[in-house]
Design an enzyme around this catalytic site. Structure first.
Site, PDB file in Angstrom:
ATOM      1  N   LYS A 179    -100.170 -19.577 -31.891  1.00  0.00           N
ATOM      2  CA  LYS A 179    -101.037 -19.301 -33.052  1.00  0.00           C
ATOM      3  C   LYS A 179    -100.377 -18.319 -34.008  1.00  0.00           C
ATOM      4  CE  LYS A 179    -105.123 -17.937 -31.566  1.00  0.00           C
ATOM      5  NZ  LYS A 179    -106.451 -17.691 -30.970  1.00  0.00           N
ATOM      6  N   LYS A 187     -99.820 -15.223 -33.224  1.00  0.00           N
ATOM      7  CA  LYS A 187    -100.468 -13.922 -32.980  1.00  0.00           C
ATOM      8  C   LYS A 187     -99.820 -13.250 -31.773  1.00  0.00           C
ATOM      9  CE  LYS A 187    -105.215 -13.905 -34.542  1.00  0.00           C
ATOM     10  NZ  LYS A 187    -106.613 -13.724 -34.134  1.00  0.00           N
TER      11      LYS A 187
HETATM   12  N1  C2G Z   1    -114.960 -12.851 -35.995  1.00  0.00           N
HETATM   13  C1  C2G Z   1    -116.082 -12.503 -36.751  1.00  0.00           C
HETATM   14  N2  C2G Z   1    -116.026 -11.424 -37.552  1.00  0.00           N
HETATM   15  C2  C2G Z   1    -114.900 -10.659 -37.627  1.00  0.00           C
HETATM   16  C3  C2G Z   1    -113.770 -10.991 -36.846  1.00  0.00           C
HETATM   17  C4  C2G Z   1    -113.825 -12.110 -36.032  1.00  0.00           C
HETATM   18  O1  C2G Z   1    -117.121 -13.185 -36.693  1.00  0.00           O
HETATM   19  N3  C2G Z   1    -114.887  -9.587 -38.454  1.00  0.00           N
HETATM   20  C5  C2G Z   1    -115.031 -14.049 -35.149  1.00  0.00           C
HETATM   21  C6  C2G Z   1    -114.022 -15.122 -35.554  1.00  0.00           C
HETATM   22  O2  C2G Z   1    -114.520 -15.887 -36.647  1.00  0.00           O
HETATM   23  C7  C2G Z   1    -113.914 -15.934 -34.274  1.00  0.00           C
HETATM   24  C8  C2G Z   1    -114.110 -14.869 -33.177  1.00  0.00           C
HETATM   25  O3  C2G Z   1    -114.703 -13.717 -33.819  1.00  0.00           O
HETATM   26  O4  C2G Z   1    -114.968 -16.884 -34.204  1.00  0.00           O
HETATM   27  C9  C2G Z   1    -112.802 -14.460 -32.518  1.00  0.00           C
HETATM   28  O5  C2G Z   1    -111.912 -14.046 -33.542  1.00  0.00           O
HETATM   29  P1  C2G Z   1    -110.337 -14.005 -33.187  1.00  0.00           P
HETATM   30  O6  C2G Z   1    -110.134 -13.295 -31.911  1.00  0.00           O
HETATM   31  O7  C2G Z   1    -109.604 -13.588 -34.420  1.00  0.00           O
HETATM   32  O8  C2G Z   1    -110.060 -15.562 -32.904  1.00  0.00           O
HETATM   33  P2  C2G Z   1    -109.038 -16.519 -33.666  1.00  0.00           P
HETATM   34  O9  C2G Z   1    -107.687 -15.945 -33.682  1.00  0.00           O
HETATM   35  O10 C2G Z   1    -109.693 -16.914 -34.926  1.00  0.00           O
HETATM   36  O11 C2G Z   1    -108.942 -17.747 -32.622  1.00  0.00           O
HETATM   37  O12 C2G Z   1    -109.183 -22.234 -31.192  1.00  0.00           O
HETATM   38  C10 C2G Z   1    -109.772 -21.219 -31.994  1.00  0.00           C
HETATM   39  C11 C2G Z   1    -108.924 -19.973 -32.008  1.00  0.00           C
HETATM   40  O13 C2G Z   1    -108.614 -19.559 -30.687  1.00  0.00           O
HETATM   41  C12 C2G Z   1    -109.681 -18.879 -32.740  1.00  0.00           C
END
Ligand code: C2G
Length: 130
Positions: A44, A46
């Site tokens: 990803k 990350k």
């Molecule tokens: N999130 C949120 N508000 C934020 C930060 C994150 O609602 N201020 C939500 C994101 O939209 C996501 C969840 O928290 O639904 C997890 O965020 P991340 O850990 O950044 O996940 P991400 O890298 O987007 O991975 O297959 C899908 C991916 O694995 C998603």
């Protein structure tokens, strides 16, 4: 029983993550969280500060989370939904529309992100590389 599923890295856990998990759990009776493995995070683009094992351990301690599974690839969601009898797939709306292919298998809901907080912002504010 209404089963909900969501996916993410959940590194440096913050209020935005918790609010997402709380709202997702409130949509049903059981929430499964698929947390990205360190290897999938690399895919990803990350790099999580906290290891997969520790992110899993932390998520399992959250009252809104009933089960934590590994997210190893982009391609596992349909199988996860079918194998776990999932009724509702939930993601933050930064992913709006990206997982609509799951609508053939379950309800798909994108929830508003929590403004003003993100793992990247935390790292930036602390002066550490993203
Ligand atoms: N999130 C949120 N508000 C934020 C930060 C994150 O609602 N201020 C939500 C994101 O939209 C996501 C969840 O928290 O639904 C997890 O965020 P991340 O850990 O950044 O996940 P991400 O890298 O987007 O991975 O297959 C899908 C991916 O694995 C998603």
């Amino acid at each position: 029983m209404t089963k909900v599923i969501t996916y993410g890295t959940f590194d440096l856990l913050h209020k935005g993550h918790i609010r997402l998990l709380k709202r997702a759990r409130a949509l049903g009776d059981h929430l499964t969280v698929c947390v990205s493995t360190d290897e999938f995070n690399a895919e990803k683009g990350k790099h999580a500060y906290t290891s997969y094992e520790d992110r899993k351990y932390i998520l399992e301690a959250i009252r809104y989370v009933d089960e934590v599974l590994p997210e190893k690839s982009w391609d596992q969601k349909i199988k996860d939904v079918v194998d776990n009898d999932i009724d509702i797939f939930v993601m933050g709306d930064d992913w709006q529309g990206k997982f609509d292919f799951l609508k053939d298998y379950c309800e798909v809901i994108y929830l508003p992100r929590t403004e003003g907080i993100s793992t990247s912002k935390i790292k930036k504010d602390l002066g550490v590389p993203d």
